[in-house]
Design a protein around this motif. Structure first.
Motif, PDB file in Angstrom:
ATOM      1  N   ILE A   6       0.847  -1.197   0.000  1.00 28.93           N
ATOM      2  CA  ILE A   6       0.000   0.000   0.000  1.00 28.93           C
ATOM      3  C   ILE A   6       0.884   1.250   0.000  1.00 28.93           C
ATOM      4  N   SER A   7       0.314   2.342  -0.442  1.00 31.85           N
ATOM      5  CA  SER A   7       1.083   3.593  -0.496  1.00 31.85           C
ATOM      6  C   SER A   7       1.111   4.237   0.896  1.00 31.85           C
ATOM      7  N   ILE A   8       1.991   5.198   1.060  1.00 35.06           N
ATOM      8  CA  ILE A   8       2.081   5.897   2.344  1.00 35.06           C
ATOM      9  C   ILE A   8       0.773   6.634   2.638  1.00 35.06           C
ATOM     10  N   ASN A   9       0.218   7.294   1.615  1.00 38.80           N
ATOM     11  CA  ASN A   9      -1.036   8.035   1.828  1.00 38.80           C
ATOM     12  C   ASN A   9      -2.169   7.105   2.243  1.00 38.80           C
ATOM     13  N   GLU A  10      -2.205   5.959   1.607  1.00 34.62           N
ATOM     14  CA  GLU A  10      -3.232   4.978   1.911  1.00 34.62           C
ATOM     15  C   GLU A  10      -3.063   4.470   3.354  1.00 34.62           C
ATOM     16  N   ILE A 218       8.326   5.823  -0.192  1.00 35.38           N
ATOM     17  CA  ILE A 218       7.612   6.832  -0.986  1.00 35.38           C
ATOM     18  C   ILE A 218       7.658   6.431  -2.468  1.00 35.38           C
TER      19      ILE A 218
ATOM     20  N   ARG B 131      -6.262  -3.390  -7.352  1.00 39.54           N
ATOM     21  CA  ARG B 131      -5.025  -2.824  -6.781  1.00 39.54           C
ATOM     22  C   ARG B 131      -4.186  -2.282  -7.933  1.00 39.54           C
ATOM     23  N   SER B 182      -3.121  10.467  -5.641  1.00 41.10           N
ATOM     24  CA  SER B 182      -2.400  10.593  -4.363  1.00 41.10           C
ATOM     25  C   SER B 182      -2.334   9.302  -3.553  1.00 41.10           C
ATOM     26  N   GLY B 183      -1.953   8.229  -4.209  1.00 41.64           N
ATOM     27  CA  GLY B 183      -1.647   7.017  -3.456  1.00 41.64           C
ATOM     28  C   GLY B 183      -2.810   6.092  -3.171  1.00 41.64           C
ATOM     29  N   LYS B 184      -4.002   6.444  -3.643  1.00 41.26           N
ATOM     30  CA  LYS B 184      -5.138   5.556  -3.363  1.00 41.26           C
ATOM     31  C   LYS B 184      -4.942   4.209  -4.074  1.00 41.26           C
ATOM     32  N   PHE B 185      -5.363   3.165  -3.447  1.00 42.35           N
ATOM     33  CA  PHE B 185      -5.357   1.802  -4.015  1.00 42.35           C
ATOM     34  C   PHE B 185      -3.970   1.370  -4.513  1.00 42.35           C
ATOM     35  N   GLY B 186      -2.946   1.836  -3.813  1.00 41.10           N
ATOM     36  CA  GLY B 186      -1.577   1.428  -4.128  1.00 41.10           C
ATOM     37  C   GLY B 186      -0.884   2.287  -5.166  1.00 41.10           C
ATOM     38  N   MET B 187      -1.546   3.335  -5.636  1.00 40.50           N
ATOM     39  CA  MET B 187      -0.924   4.183  -6.668  1.00 40.50           C
ATOM     40  C   MET B 187       0.199   5.036  -6.070  1.00 40.50           C
ATOM     41  N   ASP B 189       2.335   7.743  -4.419  1.00 46.71           N
ATOM     42  CA  ASP B 189       2.075   8.735  -3.381  1.00 46.71           C
ATOM     43  C   ASP B 189       2.229  10.141  -3.931  1.00 46.71           C
ATOM     44  N   GLY B 191       3.767  12.424  -2.503  1.00 42.40           N
ATOM     45  CA  GLY B 191       5.178  12.742  -2.267  1.00 42.40           C
ATOM     46  C   GLY B 191       6.062  12.292  -3.409  1.00 42.40           C
ATOM     47  N   LYS B 192       5.715  11.173  -4.018  1.00 42.63           N
ATOM     48  CA  LYS B 192       6.481  10.678  -5.166  1.00 42.63           C
ATOM     49  C   LYS B 192       6.161  11.504  -6.414  1.00 42.63           C
TER      50      LYS B 192
END
Lengths: 253, 575
Positions: A6-10, A218, B131, B182-187, B189, B191-192
């Motif tokens: 999972i991503s950091i935001n998630e 990240i 995902r 912005s990082g939802k569902f593993g995308m 981040d 920050g990236k």
């Protein structure tokens, strides 16, 4: 072992929900979530440390530590055998405020669990322009843990030191020093010989390595063990409200 | 101090007060403007001449299948993958709780690799249940406009262009129902994205670009189906009409908590807009050219407002009144000799409602690009809400009483001030509004009542027993940890001007739609079509360039889009 990426935001959103569900609005759940997040991102078992405390119901229990001593440049707290996850921030707040007033504060936190939680709190001290150090021991393993940070830095340095000394007799005590000026060596506080020999340092995580760990996450996200993820999700889902025809009206249907 | 800094400082002195700007009713009257995210994105795409090519167009005669566009920017390459599927019209819904859509898409970094298509096909159409990998920036979906899509395809396959008036009723072929980034569902981040994908370092620009590409696909798909139906007879959709097609959007309560939970970000957005207005007023004077531009743009805005079609009576009334106000303002302008813009603003403020005031502000900003575009570069906002534990309690109280005075005016003991609560439903965590007297779940409410939290903290401060010796914030939150979160916010936001929406969002008469419109205006969304006080349909990118325009001269002039005067579509009116 199965992992979920999972991503950091998630992860942040999940922890916020989990902490809001667990603590309610009685405590600063967002701050606690941020601390757990920091530990997990930097490979310091944030989720395990959090899941390990969820048998306590914070809504029914007063988690605030007892202030045993409030003297010039010094506090002594009794954390009542609670995890520092619950109380690390307010203890750091107190330490910072006294440091602001007296240029120095040494806080001793007795009866505390999960002292590793102090690491992200050290960063708060640094962001205020202070030097900070913390240490604690695991006498049964003859291990001393120490972390330190200079002003305006993003990460502390963290060491695990093999030491055989009777000073390590209080296994649930944590020392936190915050100072406007550079801080004496931990050895001088412990009244033990310097532990500078490399052989005694069994593990060292430098600030640059913490940064590296963050950068990796990240870029690629975090791999979370599936059962832990499920447990976290279960806690987080308690904040959701059951759907009904009536509730759908509240979405504009 | 250089000239730029000096003029910025000068403009800052004439910024409007937070009490005025952050009023919920006014925020709900904001229009998309020159620095809205879509406008910024299109300037970038056009100026940098991004190359957008279809590298896969595998659609059947009904338009179902896969399409991939490759996007090359000066710095790197992305691809945009579309899955177009059959959707039974009986299950087509705008609601976030839907499980199937006409189109699902993703925007990804790097060149397209055909061997990844199967994995994407397994996940993208499932949306929240799939995902994604950290190479994906955006995941979204859209549904056909049941009114427009079939009509347009029928017209084209009959060799005719669609009627502009008919198109105007809706304004798009597809409507997005969620755009995730912005990082939802593993995308990837956020920050990236801001570090590694500089093309999308502006907040929400990747999401906006995905919407732009959905619009492009909707036009390509309509052309394709029409051609497959009647290869000999079909005509391609005229470019002017293509530009007039936007991409629809349905936005619900989900956007509202975002505005409350990111006050530093909102402060930055609103401060930039206010600064743009202040710079125009303090640095420029009306002259022949700007007055002419003002006049023309007001006239266009009148047409734009008159052309908006909605079944929502109150929105129709708002549009009509705004249009009439603008007409009357033009008459005043034609009579008066304007010496300075402040004189104009004062007149509008004194004689017209906030809707007309914000329209005029938007227009003034629009006609002064030289003053405004210098503010285009968005400063990265690091959203840290840190506690200042050493702050004296007296100072905290003063901050609350000065900067949060608006929050202390409500009586939360009254039923009406605390009548509703916001919560997340178990259905896809959809934010919903509940009535405390009727709905279940108040104990799980989202912490969105900032006014109430501030009032409670202030009340505790006031009632501190004299025997309890508490000097500073650290000691206060040690004794009352329940206030730590709101105090961090109060202390942080005290250093800013805007950011806090000055309204009680727990009031029985709260209008969340104002929050939605405010956020959408910063995205660049127009033509609001409220479906209730809780959700709104709207149109994005209407009037914007299409991909085939990239490379030609860009006028950056698509604010207040109006129907194109298209000869080909004349005589095709539906009676």
């Amino acid at each position: 072992m199965k992992f979920i990426r999972i991503s950091i935001n998630e992860f942040k959103a999940l922890l916020n929900r989990a902490c809001e569900s667990y603590y309610g609005h009685k405590y600063d759940f967002e701050d606690t979530a941020a601390i757990i997040q920091w530990l997990e991102i930097h490979d310091l078992l944030g989720i395990i440390n959090f899941l390990g405390i969820t048998d306590v119901n914070p809504k029914k229990l007063n988690l605030t530590p007892i202030l045993l001593k409030d003297k010039k440049k010094c506090f002594v707290f009794d954390n009542q055998k609670h995890s520092l996850i619950h109380t690390g921030s307010i203890i750091t707040d107190m330490t910072l405020a006294k440091c602001h007033q007296d240029n120095f504060c040494h806080s001793i936190i007795n009866n505390t669990l999960k002292p590793i939680v102090i690491l992200p709190n050290l960063i708060k001290c640094s962001q205020y322009g202070y030097y900070a150090k913390a240490w604690w021991a695991e006498p049964e393993k003859n291990l001393l843990y120490s972390a330190s940070i200079n002003p305006n830095e993003m990460y502390p340095n963290f060491s695990t030191i093999k030491i055989n000394n009777s000073i390590l007799n209080n296994k649930s005590e944590l020392d936190l020093i915050c100072s406007k000026h550079s801080i004496n060596s931990i050895e001088s506080y412990l009244k033990i010989p310097p532990v500078s020999q490399k052989g005694k340092v069994t593990q060292e995580i430098l600030a640059c390595e913490f940064k590296q760990r963050f950068n990796e996450k990240i870029t690629s996200g975090l791999d979370i063990e599936a059962t832990q993820y499920t447990k976290l999700l279960h806690i987080a889902d308690q904040i959701l409200v059951e759907a009904s025809e009536q509730s759908r009206l509240g979405a504009g249907e | 101090m250089n000239n730029h800094n000096h003029s910025l400082k000068q403009a800052k002195t004439s910024l409007r007060s937070p009490a005025k700007v952050m009023d919920l009713n006014r925020l709900g009257s904001f229009y998309p403007y020159k620095l809205s995210f879509m406008r910024k994105l299109m300037r970038k795409v056009m100026q940098e001449q991004w190359s957008i090519n279809r590298v896969l167009f595998n659609l059947d005669k009904e338009g179902y299948g896969e399409t991939v566009y490759e996007i090359t920017t000066p710095s790197t390459c992305y691809h945009f993958v579309v899955f177009a599927n059959f959707l039974d019209s009986t299950i087509r819904t705008d609601r976030v709780i839907a499980e199937a859509w006409d189109m699902t898409v993703t925007l990804r970094h790097g060149p397209f690799k055909p061997d990844e298509l199967e994995t994407l096909k397994e996940n993208v159409p499932r949306q929240e249940k799939g995902r994604m990998s950290a190479e994906s920036l955006v995941l979204s979906r859209a549904n056909k406009s049941s009114r427009n899509f079939e009509y347009v395809v029928n017209q084209l396959s009959s060799g005719m262009q669609p009627c502009i008036k008919k198109i105007n009723e809706v304004g798009y072929l597809y409507r997005t129902t969620a755009v995730y980034g912005s990082g939802k569902f593993g995308m990837a981040d956020w920050g990236k994205i801001k570090l590694a994908y500089q093309d999308f370092k502006e907040p929400f620009s990747a999401e906006m670009f995905a919407c732009f590409m959905i619009r492009q696909f909707s036009l390509d798909q309509a052309d394709h189906i029409a051609f497959k139906r009647a290869p000999e007879l079909a005509v391609r959709l005229d470019d002017d009409i293509k530009r007039y097609f936007g991409i629809g959007n349905a936005t619900g309560l989900g956007m509202a908590p975002f505005l409350i939970k990111h006050p530093l970000l909102i402060n930055s957005w609103i401060e930039t807009r206010e600064l743009a207005l202040a710079q125009v007023i303090s640095h420029t004077l009306p002259n022949k050219n700007t007055l002419q531009a003002l006049n023309l743009l007001i006239q266009r805005a009148i047409i734009h407002l008159n052309e908006i079609t909605t079944n929502n009576e109150s929105q129709n009334k708002i549009n009509l009144e705004a249009s009439q106000s603008l007409g009357s303002i033009i008459q005043w302008l034609n009579k008066e000799t304007l010496q300075e813009w402040g004189q104009f603003i004062d007149y509008v403020t004194n004689h017209y409602n906030v809707e007309a005031q914000e329209l005029i502000n938007t227009i003034l900003i629009e006609i002064h690009p030289e003053e405004v575009l210098s503010l285009e570069e968005n400063h990265d906002i690091e959203e840290i809400y840190a506690l200042s534990p050493e702050m004296k309690l007296l100072d905290l109280r003063q901050i609350i009483e000065k900067q949060y005075q608006w929050a202390l005016q409500y009586d939360f003991n009254s039923k009406s001030a605390n009548a509703v609560f916001w919560y997340r439903s178990e259905e896809k965590m959809e934010p919903r509004l509940g009535d405390r007297d009727i709905d279940q779940g108040a104990e799980k409410e989202i912490l969105i009542g900032i006014a109430r939290a501030v009032e409670q903290c202030h009340s505790t401060l006031k009632k501190l027993p004299p025997e309890i010796k508490i000097n500073n914030v650290a000691e206060f939150v040690f004794a009352y940890p329940e206030h730590r979160q709101i105090i961090r916010r109060i202390q942080t936001m005290a250093k800013t001007k805007y950011g806090e929406i000055q309204a009680n969002l727990l009031d029985k008469d709260v209008l969340p739609i104002h929050l939605l419109r405010c956020k959408l205006s910063f995205f660049g969304v127009g033509k609001f079509d409220p479906k209730s006080r809780l959700w709104v349909r709207n149109t994005m990118f209407q009037g914007a360039p299409i991909t085939s325009d990239i490379g030609s001269k860009y006028k950056d002039d698509w604010i207040f889009p109006i129907m194109p005067n298209n000869q080909m579509s004349k005589g095709n009116e539906i009676h």
